[in-house]
Design a protein around this motif. Structure first.
Motif, short mmCIF file in Angstrom:
data_model
loop_
_atom_site.label_atom_id
_atom_site.label_comp_id
_atom_site.label_asym_id
_atom_site.label_seq_id
_atom_site.Cartn_x
_atom_site.Cartn_y
_atom_site.Cartn_z
N GLY A 85 27.11 12.28 58.80
CA GLY A 85 27.54 11.43 57.70
C GLY A 85 28.21 12.28 56.64
N VAL A 86 28.81 11.62 55.65
CA VAL A 86 29.49 12.34 54.57
C VAL A 86 29.10 11.68 53.25
CG1 VAL A 86 31.57 10.91 54.73
CG2 VAL A 86 31.70 13.21 53.75
N ALA A 87 28.88 12.51 52.23
CA ALA A 87 28.48 12.01 50.91
C ALA A 87 29.71 11.55 50.14
CB ALA A 87 27.75 13.10 50.13
N THR A 88 29.59 10.39 49.51
CA THR A 88 30.66 9.85 48.67
C THR A 88 30.06 9.41 47.34
OG1 THR A 88 30.41 7.60 49.54
CG2 THR A 88 31.97 9.04 50.66
N PRO A 89 30.85 9.43 46.23
CA PRO A 89 30.31 8.99 44.94
C PRO A 89 29.86 7.53 44.98
CG PRO A 89 32.44 10.08 44.70
CD PRO A 89 32.25 9.83 46.15
N TRP A 90 28.88 7.25 44.15
CA TRP A 90 28.47 5.84 44.05
C TRP A 90 29.63 5.02 43.49
CZ3 TRP A 90 24.74 3.34 46.24
CH2 TRP A 90 24.42 2.04 45.80
N ILE A 91 30.30 5.58 42.45
CA ILE A 91 31.52 4.97 41.91
C ILE A 91 32.52 6.09 41.65
CG2 ILE A 91 32.58 3.66 40.03
CD1 ILE A 91 29.90 2.33 39.53
N LEU A 223 24.31 8.61 45.28
CA LEU A 223 25.45 8.71 46.18
C LEU A 223 25.33 7.72 47.31
CD1 LEU A 223 25.54 12.61 46.51
CD2 LEU A 223 27.10 11.23 45.15
N LYS A 224 26.44 7.55 48.02
CA LYS A 224 26.45 6.81 49.28
C LYS A 224 26.70 7.80 50.40
CE LYS A 224 28.62 2.78 47.08
NZ LYS A 224 29.86 1.98 47.01
N ILE A 225 25.84 7.79 51.38
CA ILE A 225 26.06 8.58 52.59
C ILE A 225 26.64 7.64 53.63
CG2 ILE A 225 25.04 10.08 54.33
CD1 ILE A 225 24.86 11.21 51.52
N GLN A 226 27.87 7.88 54.03
CA GLN A 226 28.54 7.00 54.99
C GLN A 226 28.39 7.58 56.39
OE1 GLN A 226 32.58 6.09 53.85
NE2 GLN A 226 31.92 4.74 52.21
N VAL A 227 27.87 6.73 57.30
CA VAL A 227 27.59 7.14 58.68
C VAL A 227 28.24 6.13 59.62
CG1 VAL A 227 25.79 7.75 60.33
CG2 VAL A 227 25.35 8.01 57.89
N GLY A 228 28.91 6.63 60.64
CA GLY A 228 29.49 5.75 61.66
C GLY A 228 28.46 5.41 62.72
N ILE A 229 28.17 4.12 62.88
CA ILE A 229 27.14 3.66 63.81
C ILE A 229 27.80 3.10 65.08
CG2 ILE A 229 25.16 2.15 64.13
CD1 ILE A 229 24.77 4.27 62.00
N LYS A 285 22.87 18.10 43.09
CA LYS A 285 22.96 19.15 44.10
C LYS A 285 23.89 18.74 45.24
CE LYS A 285 18.45 21.30 43.32
NZ LYS A 285 17.15 21.66 43.95
N ILE A 286 23.79 17.47 45.62
CA ILE A 286 24.68 16.97 46.67
C ILE A 286 26.02 16.63 46.04
CG2 ILE A 286 24.96 15.29 48.54
CD1 ILE A 286 21.99 14.75 48.40
N LEU A 287 27.06 17.21 46.57
CA LEU A 287 28.40 16.95 46.04
C LEU A 287 29.17 16.04 46.99
CD1 LEU A 287 29.34 20.54 44.83
CD2 LEU A 287 28.40 18.65 43.48
N PRO A 288 30.04 15.19 46.44
CA PRO A 288 30.86 14.34 47.30
C PRO A 288 31.64 15.18 48.31
CG PRO A 288 31.03 13.63 45.03
CD PRO A 288 30.26 14.92 45.01
N GLY A 289 31.64 14.72 49.55
CA GLY A 289 32.34 15.44 50.62
C GLY A 289 31.42 16.28 51.47
N MET A 290 30.17 16.54 51.00
CA MET A 290 29.25 17.32 51.82
C MET A 290 28.82 16.52 53.05
SD MET A 290 26.67 19.37 49.26
CE MET A 290 27.24 20.78 48.33
#
Length: 384
Positions: A85-91, A223-229, A285-290
Motif C-alpha cells: 500500500g501507499v500512504a496518502t494525505p487525509w486531505i 492518513l489514508k493507506i491505499q491498497v489494491g485488493i 512519522k509516516i510521510l505521504p508516498g511511503m
C-alpha cells in the motif's frame, strides 16, 4: 483264403512297433506329471517361504528409523495475505488566488504549520480598497436618495416610478459594494484548514492572476493507506474493520488502521479495487508516498490444528499424515483447510495431543516401528 492271416499279422506287428516307440514319450509324460510338476510346486513354495523368512529377518535386523514428531496443540491458525500500500494525505488542498495583483506580503514557507484562518499571503490592496470606497459612497448616496424620495412620495411630489428607480439604485449599489468588499477581503489569502504547508508557489513582489496556485496544504495528522485488493479477496476484506501494517521506511514499525472506504470500481489496468485504510499519524512519522505492507486476515480458527504442509503424504489416493503412538507409526487420512504460511489447517482427522511425524515421514511405512529423537511443539524449535 490264405492271404488274410498274413495281412492280420502285419497289422499287429505295425501296432506293436508304434506302441514300442511311444513308450519313452509316455514314460517322460508320466515322470513330468507324477514327479517333476509336484516337485516344482514344492520348490516354488519353499522359495516363497524362504523369501518371507528373509524379509522378516531383514525387518527384524533393520534399525528403527529416526523421526521427529510434532504434538498437536490447538492454537490460532489464520489465512492471511500481505499486500503493498501507499500512504496518502487525509486531505491535500491547493490554495489558489481569487483576485489578481502583486504579492505584498508572504507569510509561509514549506513545512509551516498553519491553522484554519491563518494568513498565508496578502495581495496589494490599494486598488481594491479604492473600489470598495467608491462603491460604499455610491451606496450611501443611493440610500440617502431613497430616503428623500420616500418622504416626497408621501406628499406626492414625485411619481411612484421615480421612487422605484431610487429603490432599485439602492439594491444595485449595495451589490456593487458587497462585491468590492469581497474582492478586498480576498486580497488576504487565508488557510482554509489546519495542516502543513507542503509546497509554496509564490514570492513577494510576484504578480498573480485569478486561479494561480499559492500553496499546497496537507492534513497528515491522519492518513489514508491505499491498497489494491484483488477481486477474489474483496468479499473477505468487506468483513474486516481493522488492519495491521508495517512501514519499511520506519524500520518495519507496525501500525493499526481502520477500514475507511472500498472503491466501487476497479482500476481498469490492474483490475484491483482500491481500499482506503485510516491510520493515525500524530507525530507525522509516516510521510505521504511511503510504502506500507498491509496484512489482511481472510479467515481464522482460534483453536485450530495445523501441520507443516510438507508433512502431508498421499497413500492409496488418500491425503494424510503419519501419526506416532508408542514408537509405531500409522497413516491417518485427514481433511485440509486453508494455508497459514508453511502450515495448513486440519479441520478433521487429528486430535489434540496426537503426535505427527514431521521429519523422516517420507522413508517410513504404515505400521513401522520408529525411534522418536525429538518431539516439538512448533516448527521454530527445529532451528534452535
Amino acid at each position: 483264403m490264405e492271404p488274410k492271416p498274413i495281412q492280420k499279422n502285419k497289422f499287429i506287428q505295425t501296432f506293436l512297433r508304434l506302441v514300442w516307440k511311444s513308450i519313452p514319450i509316455i514314460t517322460v509324460a508320466l515322470v513330468i506329471a507324477l514327479v517333476i510338476f509336484p516337485l516344482s510346486k514344492k520348490i516354488s513354495a519353499r522359495k516363497a517361504d524362504l523369501a518371507q523368512k528373509q524379509s522378516h529377518q531383514m525387518k527384524a535386523a533393520k534399525a528403527p528409523t529416526n523421526v521427529i514428531t510434532m504434538e498437536m496443540i490447538p492454537g490460532m491458525v489464520m489465512e492471511k495475505i500481505s499486500l503493498p500500500g501507499v500512504a496518502t494525505p487525509w486531505i491535500s488542498l491547493k490554495v489558489a488566488a481569487e483576485v489578481k495583483g502583486k504579492i505584498d506580503t508572504k507569510n509561509i514557507d514549506e513545512g509551516t504549520r498553519v491553522q484554519k484562518g491563518d494568513i498565508l499571503a496578502i495581495i496589494d490592496k490599494r486598488d481594491y480598497q479604492n473600489n470598495y470606497d467608491a462603491a460604499r459612497a455610491s451606496y450611501e448616496t443611493a440610500l440617502t436618495t431613497k430616503d428623500r424620495f420616500t418622504a416626497l412620495s408621501k406628499k406626492q411630489f414625485i411619481t411612484q416610478s421615480q421612487l422605484d428607480d431610487a429603490n432599485a439604485n439602492v439594491k444595485t449599489s449595495k451589490a456593487a459594494m458587497d462585491t468590492a468588499e469581497l474582492n478586498l477581503s480576498r486580497c488576504t489569502i487565508r488557510s482554509p484548514m489546519e495542516g502543513v504547508v507542503d509546497r509554496v508557489y509564490i514570492e513577494s513582489g510576484e504578480f498573480l492572476s485569478v486561479g494561480d496556485p499559492v500553496a499546497t496544504i496537507l492534513q497528515i495528522d491522519r492518513l489514508k493507506i491505499q491498497v489494491g485488493i484483488p477481486e477474489s479477496d474483496v468479499a473477505a476484506v468487506r468483513k474486516l474493520s481493522t488492519f495491521d501494517m508495517t512501514i519499511d521506511a520506519l524500520g518495519g514499525q507496525t501500525y493499526t488502521g481502520k477500514y475507511h472506504y472500498l472503491f466501487k470500481t476497479a482500476d481498469s489496468m490492474a483490475r484491483l479495487y482500491n481500499l482506503e485504510i485510516e491510520v493515525n499519524n500524530p507525530g507525522h512519522k509516516i510521510l505521504p508516498g511511503m510504502f506500507a505492507r498491509v496484512r489482511i486476515v481472510k479467515q481464522h480458527d482460534a483453536q485450530g490444528l495445523a501441520v507443516p504442509i510438507y508433512s502431508l503424504l498421499t497413500l492409496n489416493k488418500e491425503t494424510g499424515v503419519f501419526v506416532e503412538q508408542e514408537n509405531v507409526v500409522h497413516f491417518r487420512p485427514v481433511t485440509t483447510g486453508f494455508l497459514d504460511g508453511w502450515k495448513i489447517q486440519i479441520p478433521t482427522g487429528l486430535f489434540p495431543g496426537e503426535k505427527v511425524v514431521v521429519v523422516g515421514h517420507k522413508i517410513i511405512e504404515d505400521g513401522e516401528t520408529v525411534h522418536v529423537t525429538k518431539t516439538i511443539l512448533n516448527m521454530e524449535e527445529l532451528t534452535q
